[in-house]
Design a protein around this motif. Structure first.
Motif, PDB file in Angstrom:
ATOM      1  N   ALA A 121       1.154 -11.577  -9.917  1.00  0.00           N
ATOM      2  CA  ALA A 121       2.304 -12.131  -9.204  1.00  0.00           C
ATOM      3  C   ALA A 121       2.412 -11.527  -7.807  1.00  0.00           C
ATOM      4  CB  ALA A 121       3.587 -11.876  -9.994  1.00  0.00           C
ATOM      5  N   ALA A 122       2.140 -10.213  -7.693  1.00  0.00           N
ATOM      6  CA  ALA A 122       2.188  -9.555  -6.385  1.00  0.00           C
ATOM      7  C   ALA A 122       1.123 -10.105  -5.452  1.00  0.00           C
ATOM      8  CB  ALA A 122       2.015  -8.047  -6.553  1.00  0.00           C
ATOM      9  N   LEU A 123      -0.085 -10.319  -5.980  1.00  0.00           N
ATOM     10  CA  LEU A 123      -1.159 -10.852  -5.141  1.00  0.00           C
ATOM     11  C   LEU A 123      -0.875 -12.293  -4.730  1.00  0.00           C
ATOM     12  CD1 LEU A 123      -4.374  -9.372  -6.800  1.00  0.00           C
ATOM     13  CD2 LEU A 123      -3.277  -8.690  -4.662  1.00  0.00           C
ATOM     14  N   ARG A 124      -0.276 -13.071  -5.632  1.00  0.00           N
ATOM     15  CA  ARG A 124       0.084 -14.448  -5.263  1.00  0.00           C
ATOM     16  C   ARG A 124       1.151 -14.453  -4.171  1.00  0.00           C
ATOM     17  NH1 ARG A 124      -0.096 -15.316 -10.873  1.00  0.00           N
ATOM     18  NH2 ARG A 124       2.183 -15.220 -10.982  1.00  0.00           N
ATOM     19  N   ALA A 125       2.139 -13.570  -4.320  1.00  0.00           N
ATOM     20  CA  ALA A 125       3.231 -13.528  -3.350  1.00  0.00           C
ATOM     21  C   ALA A 125       2.755 -13.044  -1.982  1.00  0.00           C
ATOM     22  CB  ALA A 125       4.347 -12.626  -3.872  1.00  0.00           C
ATOM     23  N   ASN A 126       1.849 -12.071  -1.973  1.00  0.00           N
ATOM     24  CA  ASN A 126       1.423 -11.455  -0.719  1.00  0.00           C
ATOM     25  C   ASN A 126       0.071 -11.942  -0.209  1.00  0.00           C
ATOM     26  OD1 ASN A 126       3.680  -9.733  -0.596  1.00  0.00           O
ATOM     27  ND2 ASN A 126       2.673  -8.158  -1.820  1.00  0.00           N
ATOM     28  N   GLY A 127      -0.636 -12.728  -1.021  1.00  0.00           N
ATOM     29  CA  GLY A 127      -2.032 -13.043  -0.727  1.00  0.00           C
ATOM     30  C   GLY A 127      -2.280 -13.611   0.649  1.00  0.00           C
ATOM     31  N   ALA A 128      -1.536 -14.652   1.028  1.00  0.00           N
ATOM     32  CA  ALA A 128      -1.753 -15.284   2.332  1.00  0.00           C
ATOM     33  C   ALA A 128      -1.483 -14.301   3.462  1.00  0.00           C
ATOM     34  CB  ALA A 128      -0.865 -16.524   2.465  1.00  0.00           C
ATOM     35  N   TYR A 129      -0.425 -13.497   3.306  1.00  0.00           N
ATOM     36  CA  TYR A 129      -0.079 -12.511   4.331  1.00  0.00           C
ATOM     37  C   TYR A 129      -1.168 -11.444   4.438  1.00  0.00           C
ATOM     38  CZ  TYR A 129       2.604  -8.999   6.898  1.00  0.00           C
ATOM     39  OH  TYR A 129       3.024  -8.081   7.828  1.00  0.00           O
ATOM     40  N   ILE A 130      -1.647 -10.962   3.295  1.00  0.00           N
ATOM     41  CA  ILE A 130      -2.705  -9.945   3.299  1.00  0.00           C
ATOM     42  C   ILE A 130      -3.968 -10.475   3.964  1.00  0.00           C
ATOM     43  CG2 ILE A 130      -4.284  -8.628   1.829  1.00  0.00           C
ATOM     44  CD1 ILE A 130      -1.971  -8.369  -0.191  1.00  0.00           C
ATOM     45  N   ASP A 131      -4.388 -11.676   3.579  1.00  0.00           N
ATOM     46  CA  ASP A 131      -5.624 -12.242   4.132  1.00  0.00           C
ATOM     47  C   ASP A 131      -5.521 -12.437   5.636  1.00  0.00           C
ATOM     48  OD1 ASP A 131      -6.710 -12.244   1.625  1.00  0.00           O
ATOM     49  OD2 ASP A 131      -6.469 -14.393   1.279  1.00  0.00           O
ATOM     50  N   ARG A 132      -4.313 -12.757   6.096  1.00  0.00           N
ATOM     51  CA  ARG A 132      -4.134 -13.016   7.529  1.00  0.00           C
ATOM     52  C   ARG A 132      -4.019 -11.721   8.339  1.00  0.00           C
ATOM     53  NH1 ARG A 132      -0.348 -16.138   6.917  1.00  0.00           N
ATOM     54  NH2 ARG A 132       1.487 -14.875   7.384  1.00  0.00           N
ATOM     55  N   HIS A 133      -3.257 -10.754   7.824  1.00  0.00           N
ATOM     56  CA  HIS A 133      -2.965  -9.550   8.611  1.00  0.00           C
ATOM     57  C   HIS A 133      -3.848  -8.352   8.261  1.00  0.00           C
ATOM     58  CE1 HIS A 133       0.652 -11.163  10.569  1.00  0.00           C
ATOM     59  NE2 HIS A 133       0.904 -11.765   9.419  1.00  0.00           N
ATOM     60  N   TYR A 134      -4.482  -8.382   7.100  1.00  0.00           N
ATOM     61  CA  TYR A 134      -5.351  -7.269   6.681  1.00  0.00           C
ATOM     62  C   TYR A 134      -6.689  -7.831   6.194  1.00  0.00           C
ATOM     63  CZ  TYR A 134      -0.810  -4.896   6.582  1.00  0.00           C
ATOM     64  OH  TYR A 134       0.430  -4.392   6.896  1.00  0.00           O
ATOM     65  N   PRO A 135      -7.436  -8.490   7.065  1.00  0.00           N
ATOM     66  CA  PRO A 135      -8.675  -9.150   6.615  1.00  0.00           C
ATOM     67  C   PRO A 135      -9.681  -8.198   5.980  1.00  0.00           C
ATOM     68  CG  PRO A 135      -8.550  -9.033   9.028  1.00  0.00           C
ATOM     69  CD  PRO A 135      -7.205  -8.657   8.519  1.00  0.00           C
ATOM     70  N   LYS A 136      -9.686  -6.928   6.397  1.00  0.00           N
ATOM     71  CA  LYS A 136     -10.614  -5.963   5.780  1.00  0.00           C
ATOM     72  C   LYS A 136     -10.188  -5.612   4.354  1.00  0.00           C
ATOM     73  CE  LYS A 136     -11.978  -3.815  10.166  1.00  0.00           C
ATOM     74  NZ  LYS A 136     -11.991  -2.554  10.959  1.00  0.00           N
ATOM     75  N   PHE A 144       3.238  10.064   1.097  1.00  0.00           N
ATOM     76  CA  PHE A 144       4.034   9.717  -0.081  1.00  0.00           C
ATOM     77  C   PHE A 144       4.731   8.384   0.176  1.00  0.00           C
ATOM     78  CE2 PHE A 144       7.812   9.768  -2.773  1.00  0.00           C
ATOM     79  CZ  PHE A 144       7.301  10.189  -3.990  1.00  0.00           C
ATOM     80  N   SER A 145       4.523   7.423  -0.714  1.00  0.00           N
ATOM     81  CA  SER A 145       5.125   6.094  -0.567  1.00  0.00           C
ATOM     82  C   SER A 145       5.846   5.709  -1.852  1.00  0.00           C
ATOM     83  CB  SER A 145       4.045   5.043  -0.256  1.00  0.00           C
ATOM     84  OG  SER A 145       3.421   5.301   0.985  1.00  0.00           O
ATOM     85  N   VAL A 146       6.907   4.920  -1.700  1.00  0.00           N
ATOM     86  CA  VAL A 146       7.647   4.434  -2.865  1.00  0.00           C
ATOM     87  C   VAL A 146       7.519   2.918  -2.946  1.00  0.00           C
ATOM     88  CG1 VAL A 146       9.299   6.327  -2.904  1.00  0.00           C
ATOM     89  CG2 VAL A 146       9.795   4.287  -1.532  1.00  0.00           C
ATOM     90  N   VAL A 147       7.760   2.407  -4.150  1.00  0.00           N
ATOM     91  CA  VAL A 147       7.674   0.969  -4.389  1.00  0.00           C
ATOM     92  C   VAL A 147       9.002   0.319  -4.031  1.00  0.00           C
ATOM     93  CG1 VAL A 147       7.271  -0.830  -6.106  1.00  0.00           C
ATOM     94  CG2 VAL A 147       6.071   1.361  -6.289  1.00  0.00           C
ATOM     95  N   GLN A 148       8.922  -0.797  -3.318  1.00  0.00           N
ATOM     96  CA  GLN A 148      10.088  -1.647  -3.096  1.00  0.00           C
ATOM     97  C   GLN A 148       9.628  -3.090  -3.227  1.00  0.00           C
ATOM     98  OE1 GLN A 148      12.256  -2.428   0.819  1.00  0.00           O
ATOM     99  NE2 GLN A 148      13.712  -1.094  -0.217  1.00  0.00           N
ATOM    100  N   GLY A 149       9.961  -3.706  -4.348  1.00  0.00           N
ATOM    101  CA  GLY A 149       9.487  -5.060  -4.592  1.00  0.00           C
ATOM    102  C   GLY A 149       7.972  -5.077  -4.691  1.00  0.00           C
ATOM    103  N   PHE A 150       7.353  -5.935  -3.888  1.00  0.00           N
ATOM    104  CA  PHE A 150       5.895  -6.021  -3.857  1.00  0.00           C
ATOM    105  C   PHE A 150       5.323  -5.291  -2.642  1.00  0.00           C
ATOM    106  CE2 PHE A 150       6.048 -10.230  -6.382  1.00  0.00           C
ATOM    107  CZ  PHE A 150       6.017  -9.515  -7.580  1.00  0.00           C
ATOM    108  N   GLU A 151       6.038  -4.260  -2.174  1.00  0.00           N
ATOM    109  CA  GLU A 151       5.578  -3.472  -1.038  1.00  0.00           C
ATOM    110  C   GLU A 151       5.625  -1.985  -1.368  1.00  0.00           C
ATOM    111  OE1 GLU A 151       6.667  -5.809   3.019  1.00  0.00           O
ATOM    112  OE2 GLU A 151       8.362  -4.867   2.007  1.00  0.00           O
ATOM    113  N   ALA A 152       4.882  -1.196  -0.586  1.00  0.00           N
ATOM    114  CA  ALA A 152       4.951   0.264  -0.643  1.00  0.00           C
ATOM    115  C   ALA A 152       5.424   0.755   0.721  1.00  0.00           C
ATOM    116  CB  ALA A 152       3.586   0.861  -0.975  1.00  0.00           C
ATOM    117  N   ILE A 153       6.428   1.634   0.727  1.00  0.00           N
ATOM    118  CA  ILE A 153       7.009   2.145   1.963  1.00  0.00           C
ATOM    119  C   ILE A 153       6.706   3.631   2.076  1.00  0.00           C
ATOM    120  CG2 ILE A 153       9.107   2.434   3.321  1.00  0.00           C
ATOM    121  CD1 ILE A 153      10.339   0.164   1.748  1.00  0.00           C
ATOM    122  N   CYS A 154       6.138   4.042   3.206  1.00  0.00           N
ATOM    123  CA  CYS A 154       5.793   5.450   3.427  1.00  0.00           C
ATOM    124  C   CYS A 154       7.062   6.242   3.764  1.00  0.00           C
ATOM    125  CB  CYS A 154       4.778   5.565   4.566  1.00  0.00           C
ATOM    126  SG  CYS A 154       4.305   7.274   4.931  1.00  0.00           S
TER     127      CYS A 154
END
Length: 266
Positions: free
Chosen positions: A166-181, A113-123
């Motif tokens: 907007a979420a993908l723009r904000a997180n895109g570089a971080y996602i591509d770098r840390h979660y390449p899959k 179970f995760s909740v939304v916080q900004g552009f993140e999900a927290i377990c």
């Protein structure tokens, strides 16, 4: 985290606070067993002296307790008090707990179970299944950018198109770098599939041979506030079972939100 220098514009006091909070987060992920000082220092890249100094300060303030028998440190009573003060934010998790446990027992799979916080999900919780789970699976307190994992994908897909972008723009570089899959180029078609299907499917791209289903919890206005995720082995998730579980999870999410609305919690 390492002890080599300060982040740009960061004062020594801010760095000390950041390290202390990192210790609390680390201990939260290792409850109830706790951790020894050597493990705390190693995991956070701190010298033994720094780890001892910061952890002892947290002990003095009762945010951490020390068990002399095991030589381990665990979260203390002040952490519990702060958690109680924040409890209204976790009402959904409380309301969902019985349903999540029932789903885990019924299916034998792992339920998160995760909740939304900004552009993140927290377990916030995970319920034990019968199947083995990979060691790098979500733990309580873990956070991921929206779009990563079944829960983050389900939430992202439930957002209005402009907010999802907007979420993908904000997180895109971080996602591509840390979660390449789970790069943005992978997420985009999965978002469309999730919208068409009503629930998310992650087909073994995060952890090989493990699949995940995710459904959002939606307020009356359609806004996602949380997600339920089921993780199991690929062999257990044949197409018919995916459809049955997806619909079952959607019913659970609607039931939880109905009860939350009756309590005035959302």
């Amino acid at each position: 985290m390492t002890e080599t220098g300060l982040a740009t514009g960061e004062t020594p006091g801010a760095q000390t606070l950041r390290r202390g909070l990192a210790i609390l987060k680390l201990l939260a992920r290792n409850q109830p067993d706790g951790m020894r000082i050597s493990d705390i220092g190693r995991r956070l890249g701190l010298s033994k002296a720094t780890a001892v100094r910061l952890t002892q300060t947290l002990v003095d303030e009762r945010f951490v307790v020390h068990d002399p028998a095991s030589r381990c440190y665990r979260l203390g009573p002040e952490t519990f008090a702060v958690g109680l003060a924040a409890e209204p934010s976790y009402t959904l998790q409380r309301l969902a707990m019985v349903s999540l446990r029932a789903l885990a027992l019924e299916t034998g799979d792992w339920v998160f179970f995760s909740v939304v916080q900004g552009f993140e999900a927290i377990c916030l919780s995970r319920e034990t299944g019968d199947v083995p789970i990979p060691p790098d699976a979500l733990r309580v307190g873990d956070r991921h950018p929206l779009g990563v994992g079944a829960g983050g994908l389900a939430i992202l897909a439930a957002l209005p198109e402009d907010e999802a972008e907007a979420a993908l723009r904000a997180n895109g570089a971080y996602i591509d770098r840390h979660y390449p899959k789970s790069a943005v180029s992978v997420i985009r078609p999965l978002v469309q599939e999730t919208r068409e299907r009503g629930y998310a499917i992650i087909p073994g791209i995060v952890v090989p041979h493990y699949w995940a289903l995710g459904v959002p919890l939606l307020r009356q206005d359609g806004r996602p506030v949380a997600a339920i995720v089921l993780v199991t082995s690929e062999a257990r998730l044949h197409p018919m079972r995916r459809a049955v579980l997806g619909e079952r999870m959607l019913r659970v999410s609607r039931d939880v939100m109905s009860r939350a609305e009756q309590e005035g919690s959302v």
